[in-house]
Design an enzyme around this catalytic site. Sequence first.
Site, short mmCIF file in Angstrom:
data_model
loop_
_atom_site.label_atom_id
_atom_site.label_comp_id
_atom_site.label_asym_id
_atom_site.label_seq_id
_atom_site.Cartn_x
_atom_site.Cartn_y
_atom_site.Cartn_z
N ARG A 160 0.61 -1.24 -0.11
CA ARG A 160 -0.05 0.00 0.00
C ARG A 160 0.97 1.26 0.11
NH1 ARG A 160 -2.46 3.82 3.29
NH2 ARG A 160 -4.44 4.38 2.73
N TYR A 218 1.22 -13.15 -0.51
CA TYR A 218 1.62 -12.89 -1.76
C TYR A 218 2.97 -11.96 -1.99
CZ TYR A 218 -1.33 -9.06 -0.81
OH TYR A 218 -2.28 -8.00 -0.16
N ASP A 258 -14.18 3.17 0.62
CA ASP A 258 -14.83 2.49 1.83
C ASP A 258 -15.72 3.56 2.35
OD1 ASP A 258 -13.18 0.51 1.41
OD2 ASP A 258 -11.79 0.99 3.05
C1 LIG Z 1 -3.52 3.96 7.31
C2 LIG Z 1 -4.23 2.67 6.34
C3 LIG Z 1 -3.85 1.36 6.30
C4 LIG Z 1 -4.39 0.48 5.43
N1 LIG Z 1 -3.74 -0.81 5.08
C5 LIG Z 1 -4.43 -1.40 4.37
C6 LIG Z 1 -3.79 -2.90 4.21
O1 LIG Z 1 -2.62 -3.14 4.52
N2 LIG Z 1 -4.34 -3.58 3.40
C7 LIG Z 1 -5.48 -3.26 2.89
O2 LIG Z 1 -6.07 -4.21 2.06
N3 LIG Z 1 -6.21 -2.17 2.92
C8 LIG Z 1 -5.57 -1.37 3.87
N4 LIG Z 1 -6.08 -0.05 3.97
C9 LIG Z 1 -7.41 0.16 3.29
C10 LIG Z 1 -7.38 0.68 2.03
O3 LIG Z 1 -6.61 1.46 1.59
C11 LIG Z 1 -8.89 0.94 1.67
O4 LIG Z 1 -9.80 -0.32 1.87
C12 LIG Z 1 -9.12 0.96 0.08
O5 LIG Z 1 -7.86 1.35 -0.56
C13 LIG Z 1 -10.04 1.86 -0.27
O6 LIG Z 1 -9.59 3.15 -0.46
P1 LIG Z 1 -10.11 4.59 0.35
O7 LIG Z 1 -9.69 5.69 -0.25
O8 LIG Z 1 -11.69 4.46 0.27
O9 LIG Z 1 -9.83 4.67 1.92
P2 LIG Z 1 -8.70 4.74 2.84
O10 LIG Z 1 -7.38 4.33 1.84
O11 LIG Z 1 -8.81 4.25 3.91
O12 LIG Z 1 -8.33 6.36 3.11
C14 LIG Z 1 -9.19 7.26 3.61
C15 LIG Z 1 -8.59 8.26 3.96
O13 LIG Z 1 -9.36 9.44 4.46
C16 LIG Z 1 -8.51 10.26 5.64
N5 LIG Z 1 -9.58 10.64 6.44
C17 LIG Z 1 -10.46 10.03 7.02
N6 LIG Z 1 -11.36 10.76 7.93
C18 LIG Z 1 -10.94 12.15 7.32
C19 LIG Z 1 -11.52 13.44 7.68
N7 LIG Z 1 -12.43 13.55 8.49
N8 LIG Z 1 -11.19 14.47 6.93
C20 LIG Z 1 -9.99 14.35 5.91
N9 LIG Z 1 -9.43 13.01 5.76
C21 LIG Z 1 -9.88 11.98 6.43
C22 LIG Z 1 -7.87 8.82 6.15
O14 LIG Z 1 -6.62 9.45 6.84
C23 LIG Z 1 -7.19 8.35 4.98
O15 LIG Z 1 -6.03 8.80 4.34
C24 LIG Z 1 -5.70 0.84 4.94
C25 LIG Z 1 -6.32 2.13 5.02
C26 LIG Z 1 -5.42 3.00 5.91
C27 LIG Z 1 -5.91 4.55 5.92
#
Ligand SMILES: Cc1cc2nc3c(=O)[nH]c(=O)nc-3n(C[C@H](O)[C@H](O)[C@H](O)COP(=O)(O)OP(=O)(O)OC[C@H]3O[C@@H](n4cnc5c(N)ncnc54)[C@H](O)[C@@H]3O)c2cc1C
Length: 403
Positions: free
Chosen positions: A120, A229, A307
Amino acid sequence: MSKKRPAKNIPDDAVPERIVIAGAGIGGLTAALALSRRGVASEVFERREALSEAGAGIQLGPNATKVLAGLGILESVRVFSSEPDHLRVHDGQSGRVLARMPLGQWMRERHGAPYLTVHRQDLHRALSSAIQGDPLITVSPGRDVVSFLHRPDGVDISMGNGECLAATALIAADGLWSKLRAQVTPTAAPKPAGKCAYRTVVPLAALPPLLSANDVHIWLAPGAHIVHYPVRQGSEVAVVVVIDGVASHESWNSAASVDALRASPISGFAAHVRDFIFANHVWRMWPLQKLAPVERWTNGATALLGDAAHPMLPFFAQGGGMAIEDAAVLAKNIAGDGTLPDRLYAYEVERKARVNRVVTASKTNGRIYHLDGPMALARNGVLAAAPPGLMMRRYDWLYGWTA
Ligand SMILES: Cc1cc2nc3c(=O)[nH]c(=O)nc-3n(C[C@H](O)[C@H](O)[C@H](O)COP(=O)(O)OP(=O)(O)OC[C@H]3O[C@@H](n4cnc5c(N)ncnc54)[C@H](O)[C@@H]3O)c2cc1C
Protein backbone atom coordinates in the site's frame (compact mmCIF):
# COMPACT_ATOMS: atom_id res chain seq x y z
CA MET A 1 1.69 17.25 -17.79
CA SER A 2 1.44 20.84 -19.05
CA LYS A 3 1.37 23.39 -16.26
CA LYS A 4 -0.62 25.73 -18.53
CA ARG A 5 -3.61 23.39 -18.98
CA PRO A 6 -6.75 25.37 -18.10
CA ALA A 7 -9.18 23.85 -15.62
CA LYS A 8 -12.45 22.80 -17.25
CA ASN A 9 -14.33 23.75 -14.08
CA ILE A 10 -12.78 27.22 -13.96
CA PRO A 11 -14.00 28.90 -17.16
CA ASP A 12 -13.06 32.56 -17.69
CA ASP A 13 -16.61 33.86 -17.62
CA ALA A 14 -18.35 31.92 -14.85
CA VAL A 15 -18.18 31.22 -11.14
CA PRO A 16 -15.70 28.33 -10.84
CA GLU A 17 -16.83 24.95 -9.60
CA ARG A 18 -14.89 24.12 -6.43
CA ILE A 19 -14.57 20.36 -5.94
CA VAL A 20 -13.36 19.38 -2.46
CA ILE A 21 -12.23 15.83 -1.67
CA ALA A 22 -12.09 14.71 1.98
CA GLY A 23 -9.38 12.05 2.40
CA ALA A 24 -6.06 11.50 0.62
CA GLY A 25 -6.21 7.70 0.73
CA ILE A 26 -6.18 5.47 -2.34
CA GLY A 27 -9.65 6.58 -3.47
CA GLY A 28 -9.27 10.31 -2.78
CA LEU A 29 -5.92 10.63 -4.56
CA THR A 30 -7.09 8.57 -7.55
CA ALA A 31 -10.21 10.73 -7.80
CA ALA A 32 -8.13 13.94 -7.82
CA LEU A 33 -5.89 12.51 -10.53
CA ALA A 34 -8.81 11.23 -12.62
CA LEU A 35 -10.52 14.63 -12.39
CA SER A 36 -7.32 16.40 -13.38
CA ARG A 37 -6.87 14.15 -16.41
CA ARG A 38 -10.31 15.38 -17.51
CA GLY A 39 -9.34 19.00 -16.89
CA VAL A 40 -11.24 19.36 -13.60
CA ALA A 41 -9.48 21.02 -10.65
CA SER A 42 -9.90 19.71 -7.09
CA GLU A 43 -8.67 20.32 -3.55
CA VAL A 44 -7.88 17.35 -1.31
CA PHE A 45 -7.96 17.67 2.49
CA GLU A 46 -6.34 14.90 4.55
CA ARG A 47 -6.81 14.53 8.29
CA ARG A 48 -3.34 13.07 8.88
CA GLU A 49 -0.41 15.44 9.31
CA ALA A 50 1.51 13.70 6.53
CA LEU A 51 0.19 11.81 3.53
CA SER A 52 -0.24 8.32 4.94
CA GLU A 53 1.99 5.58 3.64
CA ALA A 54 0.87 3.03 6.19
CA GLY A 55 -0.49 -0.40 5.39
CA ALA A 56 0.69 -3.66 3.95
CA GLY A 57 -0.33 -5.55 0.82
CA ILE A 58 -3.09 -4.66 -1.63
CA GLN A 59 -4.09 -6.75 -4.65
CA LEU A 60 -5.05 -4.95 -7.85
CA GLY A 61 -6.95 -6.90 -10.50
CA PRO A 62 -6.95 -5.87 -14.18
CA ASN A 63 -10.15 -3.92 -13.50
CA ALA A 64 -8.09 -1.55 -11.30
CA THR A 65 -4.79 -1.61 -13.20
CA LYS A 66 -6.69 -0.62 -16.38
CA VAL A 67 -7.73 2.57 -14.58
CA LEU A 68 -4.14 3.22 -13.46
CA ALA A 69 -2.99 2.70 -17.07
CA GLY A 70 -5.58 5.21 -18.27
CA LEU A 71 -4.27 7.73 -15.73
CA GLY A 72 -0.72 7.17 -16.99
CA ILE A 73 0.64 5.80 -13.70
CA LEU A 74 0.58 2.02 -14.23
CA GLU A 75 4.31 1.87 -14.95
CA SER A 76 5.21 3.79 -11.79
CA VAL A 77 3.07 1.36 -9.76
CA ARG A 78 4.34 -1.69 -11.63
CA VAL A 79 8.03 -1.03 -10.86
CA PHE A 80 7.28 -1.58 -7.16
CA SER A 81 4.73 -4.39 -7.66
CA SER A 82 4.78 -8.09 -8.32
CA GLU A 83 2.80 -9.90 -10.97
CA PRO A 84 2.02 -13.34 -9.51
CA ASP A 85 1.76 -16.33 -11.85
CA HIS A 86 -1.00 -18.24 -10.06
CA LEU A 87 -3.49 -18.24 -7.24
CA ARG A 88 -2.85 -21.41 -5.23
CA VAL A 89 -5.57 -22.52 -2.84
CA HIS A 90 -4.47 -24.94 -0.10
CA ASP A 91 -6.24 -26.94 2.53
CA GLY A 92 -4.72 -25.24 5.58
CA GLN A 93 -4.57 -28.31 7.80
CA SER A 94 -3.08 -30.84 5.36
CA GLY A 95 -1.24 -28.28 3.23
CA ARG A 96 -2.58 -30.02 0.08
CA VAL A 97 -2.93 -27.78 -2.99
CA LEU A 98 -6.63 -27.79 -3.90
CA ALA A 99 -6.48 -25.52 -6.93
CA ARG A 100 -3.98 -23.57 -9.00
CA MET A 101 -5.68 -20.83 -10.98
CA PRO A 102 -3.95 -18.69 -13.59
CA LEU A 103 -2.99 -15.04 -12.97
CA GLY A 104 0.13 -13.51 -14.66
CA GLN A 105 0.17 -13.80 -18.43
CA TRP A 106 -3.33 -15.38 -18.51
CA MET A 107 -4.90 -12.32 -16.85
CA ARG A 108 -2.92 -9.88 -18.98
CA GLU A 109 -3.94 -11.60 -22.21
CA ARG A 110 -7.57 -12.12 -21.22
CA HIS A 111 -8.25 -8.69 -19.72
CA GLY A 112 -5.63 -6.45 -21.31
CA ALA A 113 -4.03 -5.38 -18.03
CA PRO A 114 -1.95 -7.08 -15.32
CA TYR A 115 -2.99 -8.56 -11.97
CA LEU A 116 -0.58 -6.89 -9.54
CA THR A 117 0.20 -7.27 -5.85
CA VAL A 118 1.60 -4.11 -4.30
CA HIS A 119 2.56 -2.67 -0.94
CA ARG A 120 0.00 0.00 0.00
CA GLN A 121 2.90 2.38 0.71
CA ASP A 122 4.18 2.01 -2.85
CA LEU A 123 0.74 2.50 -4.40
CA HIS A 124 0.12 5.55 -2.22
CA ARG A 125 3.54 6.97 -3.05
CA ALA A 126 2.99 6.48 -6.81
CA LEU A 127 -0.33 8.35 -6.56
CA SER A 128 1.21 11.12 -4.43
CA SER A 129 4.11 11.57 -6.87
CA ALA A 130 1.71 11.76 -9.81
CA ILE A 131 -0.28 14.61 -8.26
CA GLN A 132 2.78 16.55 -7.11
CA GLY A 133 3.18 19.61 -9.27
CA ASP A 134 -0.19 19.05 -10.98
CA PRO A 135 -1.61 22.57 -11.29
CA LEU A 136 -5.18 21.27 -11.04
CA ILE A 137 -4.69 19.53 -7.67
CA THR A 138 -3.90 20.90 -4.23
CA VAL A 139 -3.43 18.57 -1.27
CA SER A 140 -3.57 19.88 2.30
CA PRO A 141 -2.49 17.44 5.03
CA GLY A 142 -3.47 18.00 8.67
CA ARG A 143 -6.95 19.20 7.65
CA ASP A 144 -9.90 17.33 9.16
CA VAL A 145 -13.21 17.65 7.28
CA VAL A 146 -15.80 17.51 10.03
CA SER A 147 -19.23 18.23 8.57
CA PHE A 148 -21.11 20.02 5.82
CA LEU A 149 -24.36 21.85 5.16
CA HIS A 150 -26.10 22.01 1.80
CA ARG A 151 -26.70 25.34 0.10
CA PRO A 152 -28.85 25.74 -3.03
CA ASP A 153 -25.69 25.98 -5.14
CA GLY A 154 -23.26 23.74 -3.25
CA VAL A 155 -22.03 22.89 0.25
CA ASP A 156 -20.54 24.74 3.21
CA ILE A 157 -17.81 22.57 4.69
CA SER A 158 -16.70 22.80 8.33
CA MET A 159 -13.08 21.97 9.05
CA GLY A 160 -11.62 20.71 12.33
CA ASN A 161 -9.84 24.03 12.93
CA GLY A 162 -13.16 25.91 12.83
CA GLU A 163 -12.69 27.21 9.30
CA CYS A 164 -15.66 27.08 6.89
CA LEU A 165 -15.20 26.53 3.13
CA ALA A 166 -17.77 27.11 0.42
CA ALA A 167 -17.56 24.42 -2.29
CA THR A 168 -19.60 23.35 -5.28
CA ALA A 169 -19.24 19.67 -4.42
CA LEU A 170 -17.82 17.55 -1.61
CA ILE A 171 -16.46 14.07 -2.30
CA ALA A 172 -16.24 12.12 0.96
CA ALA A 173 -13.36 9.67 0.46
CA ASP A 174 -12.74 9.47 4.19
CA GLY A 175 -12.48 5.71 4.46
CA LEU A 176 -14.03 2.94 6.51
CA TRP A 177 -14.63 5.06 9.61
CA SER A 178 -16.09 7.96 7.58
CA LYS A 179 -17.53 10.80 9.65
CA LEU A 180 -19.29 12.19 6.61
CA ARG A 181 -21.18 9.01 5.58
CA ALA A 182 -23.99 9.48 8.11
CA GLN A 183 -24.51 13.05 6.91
CA VAL A 184 -24.96 11.89 3.31
CA THR A 185 -27.34 9.02 4.02
CA PRO A 186 -29.03 7.58 7.11
CA THR A 187 -26.82 4.70 8.18
CA ALA A 188 -25.52 2.87 11.19
CA ALA A 189 -21.84 2.80 12.13
CA PRO A 190 -19.83 -0.22 10.89
CA LYS A 191 -19.99 -3.17 13.30
CA PRO A 192 -17.38 -5.83 14.10
CA ALA A 193 -17.71 -8.64 11.55
CA GLY A 194 -16.54 -11.28 14.02
CA LYS A 195 -13.15 -11.71 12.37
CA CYS A 196 -9.76 -10.08 13.00
CA ALA A 197 -7.06 -9.59 10.38
CA TYR A 198 -3.36 -9.71 11.28
CA ARG A 199 -0.91 -8.45 8.71
CA THR A 200 2.82 -8.26 8.25
CA VAL A 201 5.35 -7.83 5.46
CA VAL A 202 8.48 -10.01 5.62
CA PRO A 203 11.60 -10.48 3.48
CA LEU A 204 11.34 -13.19 0.81
CA ALA A 205 13.95 -15.23 2.71
CA ALA A 206 11.37 -15.83 5.47
CA LEU A 207 9.06 -17.74 3.08
CA PRO A 208 9.41 -21.55 3.40
CA PRO A 209 11.38 -22.77 0.36
CA LEU A 210 8.63 -25.32 -0.38
CA LEU A 211 6.27 -22.52 -1.37
CA SER A 212 6.39 -20.96 -4.83
CA ALA A 213 7.45 -17.35 -4.33
CA ASN A 214 5.67 -15.72 -7.25
CA ASP A 215 2.14 -16.89 -6.45
CA VAL A 216 -0.77 -15.72 -4.33
CA HIS A 217 -1.37 -18.45 -1.72
CA ILE A 218 -4.59 -18.94 0.25
CA TRP A 219 -4.77 -21.50 3.08
CA LEU A 220 -8.29 -22.44 4.19
CA ALA A 221 -9.37 -24.02 7.48
CA PRO A 222 -12.23 -23.90 9.98
CA GLY A 223 -12.12 -20.59 11.83
CA ALA A 224 -9.03 -19.17 10.10
CA HIS A 225 -7.31 -18.56 6.79
CA ILE A 226 -4.01 -17.17 5.57
CA VAL A 227 -3.26 -15.18 2.40
CA HIS A 228 0.26 -14.30 1.27
CA TYR A 229 1.71 -12.90 -1.91
CA PRO A 230 4.86 -11.20 -3.21
CA VAL A 231 5.27 -7.41 -3.23
CA ARG A 232 8.17 -5.12 -4.21
CA GLN A 233 9.24 -7.18 -7.21
CA GLY A 234 9.21 -10.31 -5.10
CA SER A 235 11.75 -9.09 -2.55
CA GLU A 236 9.10 -9.10 0.21
CA VAL A 237 5.99 -11.10 1.07
CA ALA A 238 2.75 -9.54 2.37
CA VAL A 239 0.93 -11.85 4.79
CA VAL A 240 -2.61 -11.57 6.16
CA VAL A 241 -4.02 -14.00 8.71
CA VAL A 242 -7.75 -13.85 9.43
CA ILE A 243 -9.17 -15.57 12.50
CA ASP A 244 -12.69 -15.70 13.89
CA GLY A 245 -13.03 -13.44 16.92
CA VAL A 246 -13.86 -9.88 17.93
CA ALA A 247 -11.71 -6.95 19.03
CA SER A 248 -12.93 -3.40 19.40
CA HIS A 249 -10.80 -0.55 18.14
CA GLU A 250 -10.79 1.64 15.07
CA SER A 251 -7.35 1.48 13.55
CA TRP A 252 -5.51 -0.11 10.66
CA ASN A 253 -2.35 -0.06 12.66
CA SER A 254 -2.58 -1.58 16.16
CA ALA A 255 0.46 -3.56 17.22
CA ALA A 256 -0.41 -7.23 17.76
CA SER A 257 1.31 -10.20 19.33
CA VAL A 258 1.82 -13.57 17.68
CA ASP A 259 0.41 -15.10 20.90
CA ALA A 260 -3.13 -14.47 19.64
CA LEU A 261 -2.25 -16.44 16.51
CA ARG A 262 -0.64 -19.26 18.51
CA ALA A 263 -3.89 -19.58 20.46
CA SER A 264 -5.97 -19.69 17.26
CA PRO A 265 -6.82 -22.44 14.72
CA ILE A 266 -3.54 -21.53 12.95
CA SER A 267 -1.84 -23.89 15.43
CA GLY A 268 -3.55 -26.76 13.57
CA PHE A 269 -2.20 -25.73 10.15
CA ALA A 270 0.37 -27.74 8.18
CA ALA A 271 3.75 -27.42 9.90
CA HIS A 272 5.62 -25.42 7.24
CA VAL A 273 2.99 -22.68 6.94
CA ARG A 274 2.28 -22.66 10.69
CA ASP A 275 5.99 -22.23 11.51
CA PHE A 276 6.22 -19.45 8.93
CA ILE A 277 3.38 -17.58 10.68
CA PHE A 278 4.74 -18.21 14.19
CA ALA A 279 8.24 -16.91 13.33
CA ASN A 280 9.38 -13.61 14.74
CA HIS A 281 7.39 -11.13 12.61
CA VAL A 282 6.02 -7.70 13.52
CA TRP A 283 2.23 -8.02 13.36
CA ARG A 284 -0.45 -5.34 13.03
CA MET A 285 -4.10 -6.18 13.63
CA TRP A 286 -7.42 -4.68 12.65
CA PRO A 287 -10.88 -5.98 13.53
CA LEU A 288 -12.85 -6.46 10.31
CA GLN A 289 -16.00 -4.36 10.06
CA LYS A 290 -19.29 -4.89 8.29
CA LEU A 291 -21.96 -2.46 7.21
CA ALA A 292 -25.16 -3.18 5.27
CA PRO A 293 -25.11 -1.45 1.85
CA VAL A 294 -25.90 2.22 2.41
CA GLU A 295 -29.09 3.48 0.82
CA ARG A 296 -27.61 6.49 -1.01
CA TRP A 297 -24.07 7.36 -2.04
CA THR A 298 -24.97 10.91 -2.97
CA ASN A 299 -27.06 13.68 -1.52
CA GLY A 300 -27.25 16.87 -3.55
CA ALA A 301 -23.71 18.12 -4.06
CA THR A 302 -22.05 15.51 -1.84
CA ALA A 303 -20.92 12.02 -2.81
CA LEU A 304 -19.31 9.10 -1.00
CA LEU A 305 -16.41 7.24 -2.59
CA GLY A 306 -14.40 4.10 -1.75
CA ASP A 307 -14.69 2.61 1.74
CA ALA A 308 -16.81 5.58 2.83
CA ALA A 309 -19.48 4.46 0.33
CA HIS A 310 -19.10 0.71 0.61
CA PRO A 311 -16.92 -0.81 3.32
CA MET A 312 -16.23 -4.39 2.31
CA LEU A 313 -14.66 -7.45 3.82
CA PRO A 314 -11.28 -8.20 2.25
CA PHE A 315 -12.08 -11.75 1.03
CA PHE A 316 -12.35 -10.80 -2.63
CA ALA A 317 -9.26 -8.52 -2.53
CA GLN A 318 -11.20 -5.64 -4.08
CA GLY A 319 -11.25 -2.81 -1.46
CA GLY A 320 -8.55 -0.81 -3.22
CA GLY A 321 -9.78 -1.83 -6.68
CA MET A 322 -13.34 -0.64 -6.07
CA ALA A 323 -12.11 2.74 -4.74
CA ILE A 324 -9.99 3.13 -7.88
CA GLU A 325 -12.94 2.20 -10.12
CA ASP A 326 -15.19 4.65 -8.22
CA ALA A 327 -12.67 7.43 -8.85
CA ALA A 328 -12.63 6.83 -12.62
CA VAL A 329 -16.43 6.74 -12.89
CA LEU A 330 -16.87 9.78 -10.64
CA ALA A 331 -14.45 11.83 -12.73
CA LYS A 332 -16.14 10.78 -15.98
CA ASN A 333 -19.52 11.90 -14.66
CA ILE A 334 -18.31 15.13 -13.05
CA ALA A 335 -16.73 16.09 -16.37
CA GLY A 336 -20.07 15.47 -18.11
CA ASP A 337 -23.13 17.67 -18.54
CA GLY A 338 -25.99 18.60 -16.23
CA THR A 339 -26.16 20.03 -12.74
CA LEU A 340 -23.53 18.81 -10.28
CA PRO A 341 -26.09 16.90 -8.17
CA ASP A 342 -27.29 15.17 -11.37
CA ARG A 343 -23.72 14.30 -12.36
CA LEU A 344 -23.00 12.89 -8.90
CA TYR A 345 -26.21 10.89 -8.97
CA ALA A 346 -25.25 9.46 -12.37
CA TYR A 347 -22.01 8.22 -10.74
CA GLU A 348 -23.99 6.54 -7.95
CA VAL A 349 -26.32 4.85 -10.44
CA GLU A 350 -23.42 3.63 -12.56
CA ARG A 351 -21.52 2.14 -9.60
CA LYS A 352 -23.95 0.77 -7.07
CA ALA A 353 -25.08 -2.57 -8.52
CA ARG A 354 -21.54 -3.64 -9.41
CA VAL A 355 -20.09 -2.68 -6.03
CA ASN A 356 -22.93 -4.36 -4.14
CA ARG A 357 -22.20 -7.54 -6.11
CA VAL A 358 -18.55 -7.35 -5.04
CA VAL A 359 -19.53 -6.69 -1.40
CA THR A 360 -21.78 -9.77 -1.44
CA ALA A 361 -19.12 -11.93 -3.11
CA SER A 362 -16.57 -10.86 -0.45
CA LYS A 363 -18.95 -11.85 2.33
CA THR A 364 -19.67 -15.21 0.70
CA ASN A 365 -15.95 -15.95 0.27
CA GLY A 366 -15.43 -15.21 3.98
CA ARG A 367 -17.95 -17.93 4.86
CA ILE A 368 -16.55 -20.42 2.34
CA TYR A 369 -12.96 -19.91 3.52
CA HIS A 370 -13.75 -20.92 7.13
CA LEU A 371 -16.10 -23.86 6.45
CA ASP A 372 -15.86 -26.95 8.65
CA GLY A 373 -16.79 -30.66 8.38
CA PRO A 374 -18.69 -31.99 5.34
CA MET A 375 -19.15 -28.50 3.89
CA ALA A 376 -15.37 -28.00 3.88
CA LEU A 377 -14.91 -31.38 2.20
CA ALA A 378 -17.47 -30.44 -0.45
CA ARG A 379 -15.70 -27.10 -1.05
CA ASN A 380 -12.34 -28.83 -1.38
CA GLY A 381 -13.81 -31.36 -3.82
CA VAL A 382 -15.22 -28.64 -6.06
CA LEU A 383 -11.95 -26.70 -6.02
CA ALA A 384 -9.90 -29.80 -6.85
CA ALA A 385 -12.20 -30.92 -9.69
CA ALA A 386 -12.75 -27.63 -11.53
CA PRO A 387 -10.51 -26.81 -14.52
CA PRO A 388 -8.30 -23.85 -13.42
CA GLY A 389 -9.09 -21.60 -16.40
CA LEU A 390 -12.82 -22.20 -15.94
CA MET A 391 -12.63 -21.07 -12.30
CA MET A 392 -11.02 -17.80 -13.34
CA ARG A 393 -13.35 -17.24 -16.29
CA ARG A 394 -16.20 -17.15 -13.74
CA TYR A 395 -14.74 -13.78 -12.69
CA ASP A 396 -14.77 -12.17 -16.14
CA TRP A 397 -17.54 -9.86 -14.87
CA LEU A 398 -15.10 -8.56 -12.23
CA TYR A 399 -11.75 -8.36 -14.00
CA GLY A 400 -13.09 -7.56 -17.48
CA TRP A 401 -14.62 -4.25 -16.35
CA THR A 402 -13.66 -0.99 -18.04
CA ALA A 403 -14.67 2.54 -17.02
C1 LIG B 1 -3.45 3.73 7.29
C2 LIG B 1 -4.17 2.75 6.41
C3 LIG B 1 -3.63 1.47 6.22
C4 LIG B 1 -4.30 0.54 5.43
N1 LIG B 1 -3.74 -0.69 5.24
C5 LIG B 1 -4.35 -1.59 4.43
C6 LIG B 1 -3.76 -2.86 4.17
O1 LIG B 1 -2.69 -3.18 4.67
N2 LIG B 1 -4.40 -3.73 3.34
C7 LIG B 1 -5.60 -3.39 2.76
O2 LIG B 1 -6.16 -4.20 1.99
N3 LIG B 1 -6.19 -2.20 2.99
C8 LIG B 1 -5.59 -1.30 3.81
N4 LIG B 1 -6.17 -0.08 4.03
C9 LIG B 1 -7.48 0.18 3.44
C10 LIG B 1 -7.43 0.46 1.98
O3 LIG B 1 -6.55 1.52 1.69
C11 LIG B 1 -8.83 0.82 1.57
O4 LIG B 1 -9.73 -0.22 1.94
C12 LIG B 1 -9.01 0.97 0.09
O5 LIG B 1 -7.84 1.35 -0.55
C13 LIG B 1 -10.10 2.00 -0.19
O6 LIG B 1 -9.52 3.30 -0.12
P1 LIG B 1 -10.25 4.59 0.45
O7 LIG B 1 -9.58 5.74 -0.21
O8 LIG B 1 -11.71 4.47 0.35
O9 LIG B 1 -9.90 4.59 1.99
P2 LIG B 1 -8.50 4.80 2.71
O10 LIG B 1 -7.38 4.35 1.85
O11 LIG B 1 -8.69 4.22 4.05
O12 LIG B 1 -8.35 6.40 2.83
C14 LIG B 1 -9.17 7.24 3.62
C15 LIG B 1 -8.38 8.50 3.92
O13 LIG B 1 -9.25 9.48 4.48
C16 LIG B 1 -8.58 10.12 5.56
N5 LIG B 1 -9.61 10.68 6.43
C17 LIG B 1 -10.42 10.02 7.29
N6 LIG B 1 -11.28 10.88 7.87
C18 LIG B 1 -11.01 12.11 7.37
C19 LIG B 1 -11.57 13.40 7.59
N7 LIG B 1 -12.58 13.59 8.44
N8 LIG B 1 -11.05 14.46 6.90
C20 LIG B 1 -10.00 14.28 6.03
N9 LIG B 1 -9.43 13.07 5.80
C21 LIG B 1 -9.94 12.00 6.45
C22 LIG B 1 -7.77 8.98 6.18
O14 LIG B 1 -6.74 9.45 6.99
C23 LIG B 1 -7.26 8.27 4.93
O15 LIG B 1 -6.07 8.83 4.45
C24 LIG B 1 -5.55 0.88 4.83
C25 LIG B 1 -6.09 2.17 5.02
C26 LIG B 1 -5.41 3.11 5.80
C27 LIG B 1 -5.99 4.50 5.99
